[in-house]
Enzyme design. Structure first.
Site, mmCIF file in Angstrom:
data_model
loop_
_atom_site.group_PDB
_atom_site.id
_atom_site.type_symbol
_atom_site.label_atom_id
_atom_site.label_comp_id
_atom_site.label_asym_id
_atom_site.label_seq_id
_atom_site.Cartn_x
_atom_site.Cartn_y
_atom_site.Cartn_z
ATOM 1 N N SER A 57 0.756 -1.132 0.061
ATOM 2 C CA SER A 57 -0.110 0.094 -0.072
ATOM 3 C C SER A 57 0.942 1.153 0.009
ATOM 4 O O SER A 57 1.917 1.315 0.364
ATOM 5 C CB SER A 57 -0.918 0.138 1.190
ATOM 6 N N LYS A 86 2.176 -3.450 6.608
ATOM 7 C CA LYS A 86 2.492 -3.562 5.231
ATOM 8 C C LYS A 86 3.991 -3.291 5.150
ATOM 9 O O LYS A 86 4.594 -4.351 4.616
ATOM 10 C CB LYS A 86 1.642 -2.451 4.514
ATOM 11 N N TYR A 103 -1.850 0.240 10.362
ATOM 12 C CA TYR A 103 -1.930 -0.393 9.122
ATOM 13 C C TYR A 103 -0.760 -0.411 8.082
ATOM 14 O O TYR A 103 -0.109 -1.385 7.442
ATOM 15 C CB TYR A 103 -3.071 -0.127 8.368
#
Length: 336
Positions: free
Chosen positions: A124, A152, A148
């Site tokens: 991402s 990643k 988040y």
């Protein structure tokens, strides 16, 4: 090539399954359905014209992943399985490290046991964090501002180290921006189990009456109209990017990072106005406070993907709005 798609019943995974199958790859979908529906497998079967091999499982279950790789003679993995809400990751970070990091380690361990060394990872643009400059290119510093994004980036690091430890490993890390739209058939699209975190499915639920209005989080960002600016990419363009990555790995060992985006930004209000004009609908909305972990503006430089993968986004925002609305109409008719 026999490819395992983890999280393949989800939004991006299901569209990628179509792109892979249409290119002649044999697909197996592995998904625990925590944020997707089993009916997606039925819709994929309708679109593709043949039964789709599906395994209901969690990637943290290493023995089950190991068994699935072995029994289906898997040669490569595309890894989508993971949680993706920035706000939820801020509220419950351990959940994200368990699903996204621990789950990836479990998957790689099973791959090692089966000598499967081709891996495409769904990463991402959140790994970049606050922009030092825009557009983001792959050389931009990585400094995520939410759990988040951290989850990643940790998986990216693991993949890089794995590739360094084994010269036969071929890993593609795809940092993509904001997927929107749906398959042209209207049979699949973004339809999360919970209240949507992404803009397009939120708009869809407001239009069909499931939610009273759209919440726009923040109106005082330093953008053209004060709302957040994002790089919205059609999900089928994104799916074709994964197909291009698989092709690239045939002749390229090691770990490789590519942005997948359109190269330009659209604000939330601009997207709402476009959706209303293109589909002739009204979208009631109200402004709310900023969400924790959100950035004001980001968009991609995807020139490296064009140069190395031969890939670029081909569908525009108008197509994304049309396809999203088409999927909404098809879904509503199916539910009646």
């Amino acid at each position: 090539m026999n490819i395992l798609i983890t999280g393949g019943a989800g939004y991006i995974g299901s569209h990628t399954a179509i792109a892979l199958a249409n290119a002649g790859h044999k697909i197996t979908i592995f998904d625990n359905l925590c944020n997707s529906k089993l009916t997606v497998i039925d819709q994929l079967t309708k679109i593709l014209g043949f039964p789709v091999n599906f395994i209901n499982g969690d990637v943290r279950n290493t023995p089950l992943v190991n068994k699935s790789l072995k029994e289906n003679e898997i040669e490569g993995v595309i890894h989508f399985a993971g949680l993706k809400s920035v706000a939820e990751s801020v509220a419950n970070p351990l959940l994200y490290y368990s699903n996204n990091v621990q789950g990836s380690i479990s998957l790689i361990e099973a791959m090692q046991q089966n000598q499967v060394k081709t891996f495409v990872f769904s990463s991402s643009a959140t790994v970049y964090g606050e922009p030092t400059y825009l557009p983001y290119d792959e050389k931009h510093p990585t400094n995520p501002i939410n759990p988040y994004g951290h989850s990643k980036l940790q998986v990216e690091t693991i993949l890089g180290d794995w590739a360094k430890s084994d010269p036969e490993v071929k890993a593609s890390i795809l940092r993509y921006f904001n997927p929107v739209g749906a398959h042209e058939s209207g049979l699949i699209g973004e339809n999360p189990n919970q209240i949507p975190n992404n803009l397009m499915p939120y708009i869809a639920k407001v239009i069909c009456g499931s939610l009273p209005n759209l919440n726009i989080y923040g109106k005082d960002y330093g953008t053209r109209d004060g709302t957040g600016e994002r790089d919205y990419i059609h999900v089928m363009d994104l799916a074709e990017g994964h197909l291009a990555a698989i092709d690239y790995l045939k002749n390229n060992h090691g770990s490789h990072i590519h942005n997948l985006g359109t190269g330009h930004g659209t604000t939330v209000l601009e997207l709402i106005e476009a959706f209303q004009e293109i589909n002739k609908v009204e979208i009631p909305y109200k402004f709310s406070g900023r969400r924790g972990g959100d950035l004001a503006s980001y968009y991609s430089d995807a020139n490296k993907a064009l140069k190395e993968l031969g890939w670029q986004a081909r569908r525009n925002l108008e197509q994304s709005c049309k396809d999203t609305y088409h999927h909404l109409l098809i879904s509503n008719n199916r539910a009646k």
